[in-house]
Design a protein around this motif. Structure first.
Motif, PDB file in Angstrom:
ATOM      1  N   THR A   1       0.847  -1.189   0.000  1.00  0.00           N
ATOM      2  CA  THR A   1       0.000   0.000   0.000  1.00  0.00           C
ATOM      3  C   THR A   1       0.881   1.238   0.000  1.00  0.00           C
ATOM      4  O   THR A   1       1.933   1.268   0.643  1.00  0.00           O
ATOM      5  CB  THR A   1      -0.926   0.066   1.239  1.00  0.00           C
ATOM      6  OG1 THR A   1      -0.135  -0.067   2.417  1.00  0.00           O
ATOM      7  CG2 THR A   1      -1.983  -1.003   1.207  1.00  0.00           C
ATOM      8  N   PHE A   2       0.453   2.248  -0.720  1.00  0.00           N
ATOM      9  CA  PHE A   2       1.108   3.547  -0.666  1.00  0.00           C
ATOM     10  C   PHE A   2       0.339   4.423   0.309  1.00  0.00           C
ATOM     11  O   PHE A   2      -0.890   4.439   0.316  1.00  0.00           O
ATOM     12  CB  PHE A   2       1.130   4.215  -2.051  1.00  0.00           C
ATOM     13  CG  PHE A   2       2.374   3.935  -2.827  1.00  0.00           C
ATOM     14  CD1 PHE A   2       3.533   4.679  -2.627  1.00  0.00           C
ATOM     15  CD2 PHE A   2       2.393   2.925  -3.765  1.00  0.00           C
ATOM     16  CE1 PHE A   2       4.685   4.414  -3.353  1.00  0.00           C
ATOM     17  CE2 PHE A   2       3.534   2.652  -4.499  1.00  0.00           C
ATOM     18  CZ  PHE A   2       4.681   3.405  -4.293  1.00  0.00           C
ATOM     19  N   LYS A   3       1.078   5.147   1.121  1.00  0.00           N
ATOM     20  CA  LYS A   3       0.499   6.101   2.073  1.00  0.00           C
ATOM     21  C   LYS A   3       1.149   7.455   1.848  1.00  0.00           C
ATOM     22  O   LYS A   3       2.327   7.536   1.491  1.00  0.00           O
ATOM     23  CB  LYS A   3       0.766   5.667   3.523  1.00  0.00           C
ATOM     24  CG  LYS A   3       0.199   4.323   3.895  1.00  0.00           C
ATOM     25  CD  LYS A   3      -1.269   4.399   4.157  1.00  0.00           C
ATOM     26  CE  LYS A   3      -1.737   3.039   4.643  1.00  0.00           C
ATOM     27  NZ  LYS A   3      -3.120   2.988   4.923  1.00  0.00           N
ATOM     28  N   ASP A   4       0.388   8.495   2.092  1.00  0.00           N
ATOM     29  CA  ASP A   4       0.932   9.849   2.043  1.00  0.00           C
ATOM     30  C   ASP A   4       1.462  10.213   3.413  1.00  0.00           C
ATOM     31  O   ASP A   4       0.797   9.971   4.432  1.00  0.00           O
ATOM     32  CB  ASP A   4      -0.151  10.852   1.629  1.00  0.00           C
ATOM     33  CG  ASP A   4      -0.586  10.659   0.195  1.00  0.00           C
ATOM     34  OD1 ASP A   4       0.288  10.457  -0.667  1.00  0.00           O
ATOM     35  OD2 ASP A   4      -1.803  10.722  -0.069  1.00  0.00           O
ATOM     36  N   ARG A   5       2.668  10.773   3.439  1.00  0.00           N
ATOM     37  CA  ARG A   5       3.277  11.253   4.689  1.00  0.00           C
ATOM     38  C   ARG A   5       3.975  12.576   4.416  1.00  0.00           C
ATOM     39  O   ARG A   5       4.314  12.872   3.273  1.00  0.00           O
ATOM     40  CB  ARG A   5       4.326  10.254   5.206  1.00  0.00           C
ATOM     41  CG  ARG A   5       3.708   9.017   5.796  1.00  0.00           C
ATOM     42  CD  ARG A   5       4.686   8.140   6.541  1.00  0.00           C
ATOM     43  NE  ARG A   5       5.528   8.864   7.476  1.00  0.00           N
ATOM     44  CZ  ARG A   5       6.744   8.475   7.819  1.00  0.00           C
ATOM     45  NH1 ARG A   5       7.269   7.378   7.331  1.00  0.00           N
ATOM     46  NH2 ARG A   5       7.455   9.172   8.672  1.00  0.00           N
ATOM     47  N   ILE A   6       4.215  13.305   5.481  1.00  0.00           N
ATOM     48  CA  ILE A   6       5.022  14.518   5.403  1.00  0.00           C
ATOM     49  C   ILE A   6       6.355  14.188   6.070  1.00  0.00           C
ATOM     50  O   ILE A   6       6.395  13.814   7.238  1.00  0.00           O
ATOM     51  CB  ILE A   6       4.360  15.708   6.128  1.00  0.00           C
ATOM     52  CG1 ILE A   6       2.972  16.005   5.551  1.00  0.00           C
ATOM     53  CG2 ILE A   6       5.257  16.940   6.079  1.00  0.00           C
ATOM     54  CD1 ILE A   6       2.967  16.478   4.124  1.00  0.00           C
ATOM     55  N   ILE A   7       7.445  14.298   5.302  1.00  0.00           N
ATOM     56  CA  ILE A   7       8.790  14.054   5.828  1.00  0.00           C
ATOM     57  C   ILE A   7       9.638  15.252   5.455  1.00  0.00           C
ATOM     58  O   ILE A   7       9.709  15.632   4.282  1.00  0.00           O
ATOM     59  CB  ILE A   7       9.404  12.756   5.247  1.00  0.00           C
ATOM     60  CG1 ILE A   7       8.527  11.555   5.600  1.00  0.00           C
ATOM     61  CG2 ILE A   7      10.832  12.563   5.764  1.00  0.00           C
ATOM     62  CD1 ILE A   7       8.974  10.256   4.963  1.00  0.00           C
TER      63      ILE A   7
ATOM     64  N   ARG B   1       5.243  10.013  -0.810  1.00  0.00           N
ATOM     65  CA  ARG B   1       4.493   8.776  -0.994  1.00  0.00           C
ATOM     66  C   ARG B   1       5.370   7.653  -0.470  1.00  0.00           C
ATOM     67  O   ARG B   1       6.520   7.499  -0.898  1.00  0.00           O
ATOM     68  CB  ARG B   1       4.168   8.541  -2.469  1.00  0.00           C
ATOM     69  CG  ARG B   1       3.244   9.580  -3.069  1.00  0.00           C
ATOM     70  CD  ARG B   1       1.804   9.397  -2.693  1.00  0.00           C
ATOM     71  NE  ARG B   1       1.257   8.210  -3.357  1.00  0.00           N
ATOM     72  CZ  ARG B   1       0.164   7.595  -2.986  1.00  0.00           C
ATOM     73  NH1 ARG B   1      -0.535   8.020  -1.948  1.00  0.00           N
ATOM     74  NH2 ARG B   1      -0.271   6.530  -3.633  1.00  0.00           N
ATOM     75  N   VAL B   2       4.854   6.878   0.476  1.00  0.00           N
ATOM     76  CA  VAL B   2       5.609   5.811   1.128  1.00  0.00           C
ATOM     77  C   VAL B   2       4.961   4.479   0.785  1.00  0.00           C
ATOM     78  O   VAL B   2       3.766   4.292   1.003  1.00  0.00           O
ATOM     79  CB  VAL B   2       5.642   6.016   2.665  1.00  0.00           C
ATOM     80  CG1 VAL B   2       6.380   4.885   3.345  1.00  0.00           C
ATOM     81  CG2 VAL B   2       6.268   7.368   3.004  1.00  0.00           C
ATOM     82  N   LEU B   3       5.758   3.569   0.235  1.00  0.00           N
ATOM     83  CA  LEU B   3       5.269   2.233  -0.084  1.00  0.00           C
ATOM     84  C   LEU B   3       5.519   1.324   1.108  1.00  0.00           C
ATOM     85  O   LEU B   3       6.654   1.166   1.565  1.00  0.00           O
ATOM     86  CB  LEU B   3       5.982   1.668  -1.318  1.00  0.00           C
ATOM     87  CG  LEU B   3       5.606   0.237  -1.715  1.00  0.00           C
ATOM     88  CD1 LEU B   3       4.116   0.123  -2.015  1.00  0.00           C
ATOM     89  CD2 LEU B   3       6.440  -0.221  -2.905  1.00  0.00           C
TER      90      LEU B   3
ATOM     91  N   TYR C   1       9.035   8.161  -2.232  1.00  0.00           N
ATOM     92  CA  TYR C   1       9.434   9.164  -3.217  1.00  0.00           C
ATOM     93  C   TYR C   1       8.738  10.482  -2.931  1.00  0.00           C
ATOM     94  O   TYR C   1       7.698  10.537  -2.295  1.00  0.00           O
ATOM     95  CB  TYR C   1       9.170   8.690  -4.653  1.00  0.00           C
ATOM     96  CG  TYR C   1       7.730   8.677  -5.098  1.00  0.00           C
ATOM     97  CD1 TYR C   1       7.137   9.809  -5.655  1.00  0.00           C
ATOM     98  CD2 TYR C   1       6.949   7.530  -4.988  1.00  0.00           C
ATOM     99  CE1 TYR C   1       5.822   9.793  -6.078  1.00  0.00           C
ATOM    100  CE2 TYR C   1       5.637   7.504  -5.418  1.00  0.00           C
ATOM    101  CZ  TYR C   1       5.072   8.638  -5.972  1.00  0.00           C
ATOM    102  OH  TYR C   1       3.768   8.617  -6.397  1.00  0.00           O
ATOM    103  N   SER C   2       9.386  11.535  -3.425  1.00  0.00           N
ATOM    104  CA  SER C   2       8.853  12.877  -3.232  1.00  0.00           C
ATOM    105  C   SER C   2       9.421  13.805  -4.303  1.00  0.00           C
ATOM    106  O   SER C   2      10.471  13.533  -4.881  1.00  0.00           O
ATOM    107  CB  SER C   2       9.246  13.408  -1.849  1.00  0.00           C
ATOM    108  OG  SER C   2       8.721  14.705  -1.636  1.00  0.00           O
TER     109      SER C   2
END
Length: 130
Positions: A77-83, A89-91, A101-102
């Motif tokens: 699953t891909f999740k959206d995160r703030i880094i 986008r975090v797999l 990736y960003s």
């Protein structure tokens, strides 16, 4: 095309010829890639399209082979995160991060295998370091 990645024409046409690919030693040799983007809109849409193939396409380069993460049938699953204040986008594979990736700006795409490597790359791209 030589390495049979299924990233599609939209993404491949939006990547400029300037890029960097390497390994960062953060306990394991974690892969990263930094691409210059000629069209943010096309690159972003292309990455969303490539999401369904990106793990399989890059798995030979990743430090954690698929069989070492779990013995059950994997769930991706891909999740959206703030880094580092960047939309990312975090797999996740069975709730473990395997890739992220960003677009830290409209001209750059960063792909990394783990968060430590990802943060290091973003820090080195930061305008404050120039």
């Amino acid at each position: 095309n030589l390495i049979s990645w299924r990233m599609g024409g939209r993404l491949s046409r939006s990547l400029a010829s300037k890029y960097s690919v390497g390994f960062h030693n953060a306990g394991d040799n974690n892969i990263f890639a930094v691409f210059t983007v000629s069209s943010y809109e096309e690159a972003f849409a292309g990455m969303l399209e490539w999401e369904k193939f990106v793990y399989a396409d890059l798995s030979a380069l990743l430090s954690k082979p698929a069989d070492s993460l779990s013995t059950s049938t994997p769930t991706f699953t891909f999740k959206d995160r703030i880094i580092e204040n960047k939309d990312t986008r975090v797999l996740l594979r069975n709730d473990q991060t395997v890739l992220m990736y960003s677009f830290p700006d409209r001209y750059t795409l960063v792909i990394a295998e783990d968060e430590t490597t990802f943060r290091q790359i973003l820090g080195r791209l930061s305008p404050e370091r120039i």
